[in-house]
Scaffold this motif. Sequence first.
Motif, short mmCIF file in Angstrom:
data_model
loop_
_atom_site.label_atom_id
_atom_site.label_comp_id
_atom_site.label_asym_id
_atom_site.label_seq_id
_atom_site.Cartn_x
_atom_site.Cartn_y
_atom_site.Cartn_z
N VAL A 107 1.08 -1.30 0.10
CA VAL A 107 -0.04 0.09 0.12
C VAL A 107 0.93 1.39 -0.04
O VAL A 107 1.86 1.28 0.71
CB VAL A 107 -0.98 0.06 1.02
N GLY A 108 0.43 2.22 -0.93
CA GLY A 108 1.34 3.38 -1.02
C GLY A 108 0.88 4.58 0.21
O GLY A 108 -0.36 4.60 0.63
N CYS A 109 1.73 5.41 0.60
CA CYS A 109 1.42 6.42 1.50
C CYS A 109 0.60 7.28 0.76
O CYS A 109 0.79 7.54 -0.42
CB CYS A 109 2.62 7.08 1.91
N ARG A 110 -0.54 7.70 1.79
CA ARG A 110 -1.35 9.01 1.08
C ARG A 110 -0.88 10.30 1.46
O ARG A 110 -1.34 11.22 0.63
CB ARG A 110 -2.63 8.64 1.76
N GLY A 111 -0.04 10.58 2.47
CA GLY A 111 0.16 11.59 2.88
C GLY A 111 1.81 11.73 3.01
O GLY A 111 2.47 10.68 3.37
N GLY A 112 2.46 12.87 3.25
CA GLY A 112 3.88 13.05 3.65
C GLY A 112 4.91 12.42 2.83
O GLY A 112 4.46 11.88 1.71
N PRO A 113 6.12 12.99 3.18
CA PRO A 113 7.25 12.86 2.48
C PRO A 113 7.76 11.33 2.53
O PRO A 113 8.69 10.86 1.94
CB PRO A 113 8.21 13.66 2.95
N ALA A 114 7.37 10.53 3.70
CA ALA A 114 7.81 9.18 4.05
C ALA A 114 6.80 8.55 5.05
O ALA A 114 5.64 9.25 5.34
CB ALA A 114 9.11 9.46 4.99
N PRO A 115 6.91 7.12 4.73
CA PRO A 115 5.81 6.31 5.74
C PRO A 115 5.87 6.74 7.20
O PRO A 115 6.85 7.17 7.79
CB PRO A 115 6.33 4.95 5.45
N GLY A 116 4.99 6.52 7.84
CA GLY A 116 4.76 6.75 9.29
C GLY A 116 5.17 5.73 10.02
O GLY A 116 5.45 4.41 9.51
N TRP A 117 5.71 5.90 11.13
CA TRP A 117 6.43 4.81 11.98
C TRP A 117 5.44 3.80 12.27
O TRP A 117 4.24 3.95 12.58
CB TRP A 117 7.01 5.57 13.29
N VAL A 118 5.84 2.54 12.04
CA VAL A 118 5.06 1.40 12.29
C VAL A 118 5.64 0.38 13.34
O VAL A 118 6.39 -0.46 13.00
CB VAL A 118 4.34 0.45 11.08
N HIS A 119 5.52 0.84 14.60
CA HIS A 119 6.04 0.19 15.62
C HIS A 119 5.26 -1.36 15.81
O HIS A 119 5.90 -2.18 15.98
CB HIS A 119 6.19 0.87 16.97
N SER A 120 3.90 -1.20 15.55
CA SER A 120 3.06 -2.38 15.50
C SER A 120 1.83 -2.02 14.79
O SER A 120 1.85 -0.85 14.18
CB SER A 120 2.63 -2.53 16.87
N PHE A 121 1.21 -2.99 14.33
CA PHE A 121 -0.06 -3.07 13.43
C PHE A 121 -1.08 -4.19 13.93
O PHE A 121 -0.71 -5.22 14.48
CB PHE A 121 0.36 -3.20 11.97
N PRO A 122 -2.36 -3.76 13.75
CA PRO A 122 -3.33 -4.99 13.89
C PRO A 122 -3.75 -5.74 12.95
O PRO A 122 -3.71 -5.33 11.84
CB PRO A 122 -4.41 -3.95 14.66
N VAL A 123 -4.45 -6.93 13.20
CA VAL A 123 -5.14 -7.53 12.43
C VAL A 123 -6.53 -8.00 12.58
O VAL A 123 -6.52 -8.08 14.11
CB VAL A 123 -4.30 -8.86 12.10
#
Length: 557
Positions: free
Chosen positions: A281-297
């Motif tokens: 998935v591509g980022c929708r905002g900003g110059p870089a991806p947001g920090w992803v320390h964790s993610f849910p499923v």
Amino acid sequence: MASLVTSTMKPFSSSTKPNESHMIKDGSNLKETVDFNSEKRMRLVKQRRLTVTNVATKPVGSPTEQVRGNDQKHVAWTSVKQERWQGELHVQGQIPLWLSGTYLRNGPGQWHIGDYNFRHLFDGYATIVRLHFENGSLIMGHRQVESEAYRAAKKNNKLCYREFSEAPKPDSFLSYIGDLAKLFSGASLTDNANTGVVKLGDGRVVCLTETIKGSIVIDPNTLDTIGRFEYSDTLGGLIHSAHPIVTDNDFLTLLPDLINPGYLVARMDPGTNERRVIGRVGCRGGPAPGWVHSFPVTEHYVVVPEMPLRYCAQNLLKAEPAPFFKFDWHPESKAYLHVMCKASGKIVASVEVPLFVTFHFINAYEEIDEEGRVTAIIADCCEHNADATILQKLRLKNLRTFSGQDDLPDARVGRFRIPMDGSPYGNLEAALEPDEHGKGMDMCSINPKYLGKKYRYAYACGAKRPCNFPNTLTKLSLVEKKAKNWFDEGSIPSEPFFVARPGATEEDDGVVISMVSDKNGEGYALLLDGSTFEEIARAKFPYGLPYGLHGCWVPKT
Ligand SMILES: CC(=O)/C=C/C=C(C)/C=C/C1=C(C)CCCC1(C)C
Ligand SMILES: CC(/C=C/C=O)=C\C=C\C=O
Ligand SMILES: [Fe+2]
């Protein structure tokens, strides 16, 4: 399978010999905590030497001297006293007989090299702690993870790799240019696996951090470092989420792409070292991806968070800590959640959400209508009220100087609702009144049977104010919107980790394990009943341990 597993574990070129001294050289952190005359000091050194060779199940003779009271010297923020220890603990109360297995907890337990002191909680070298439960008894052990970064620091008596906030200082312009090249190739990044530890479906136990090279296989019984976990695929990349989703059958991970801003979601089957891409998935905002320390499923989807706290190329290059370390706060870039189908890799929803800051997602689940259609996804996280200064609050200087004045920013259980009908916006609200848990909220766990499913209970660290760090254990009932809190004045408890009773049918039928660093410099393992949240047992450690982050449960096989 065994050969597959061992062939992909690369031992480090040299490892600590069993009879080598296992003392951590006194840095100023340690000197700060030890205040006694030289004769006593010599006695202590001798005592320690005796202690450190004892890595079988015998307890040490007597614990090292501690300094009382003063928060400046709270044991939670003081480097671990020894490289390793193991022994049986005296248990007060009753450990349930069904609790059979090992709780492992990882964390950054050594914050100095020689006389040099690290500045941020996340910089410390990994200390792994083991609580082995069997027939009502408890054996504790701890040991440093022998990463390349740790071994190089010990050998050269200086920082040799880029840690979370620190980087080795270049000694000339030429070496600065060389360092930049090493940053892009990943050669200078740390492999200090100090964030968490997971048990893979095939039984291997891996310590993890945010750099991919910081994936290190350990032996859960001896805590020996076995070697680096080498991914056999060609995905490349240097960083990943420190919290993959790990079950007996699955391993899902998320890799931010800094070059072409976006995220890869990948899966690795048990018994293999090969991650296969599910989708991007591509980022929708900003110059870089947001920090992803964790993610849910959820059962069918992966939620990819795009936080406005984004990786920052300039800050990655800096040797000195920037205000947001390797990240930058971009409120103008907005915040998004993307929903990817686990089976097809397709993005089925992508919504803008209110600005948020989180390290840890708690859980997520699908909301279903009467026809069985998924109408929305609910995702819960420990949310720091969209205030990224929490990262600065985790500097050791702040943690070590609690004056009695409240200094912990408010946090809550942030509950996102992501509509699945194509609407462009999602909601974010507190799942319960934050006063229930003192407006402190982090380091969460749930009953793993409820991963991705509608759930009722979460366990986390909350706050009893005034404080400068979460200082309670809290059981959250997300249906009744109530919390039960455990508190011990001056103590810092670590992540409350839920272990279900085998055969349990109730979600909260089990125990909650935590390790407490107390105000007297001592420490203990604590067991609470998962349902009543009352203490059922505690066992004192020979000496207090530093604060630790995340753990896993390795059941007895
Ligand atoms: C302990 C914890 O929760 C986080 C640790 C994070 C680390 C070690 C991050 C390291 C990094 C670098 C050394 C450079 C690249 C960026 C980043 C992944 C933040
Ligand atoms: C311990 C922590 C935040 C506490 C704030 O209230 C975050 C840890 C993050 C890494 O695992
Ligand atoms: Fe974490």
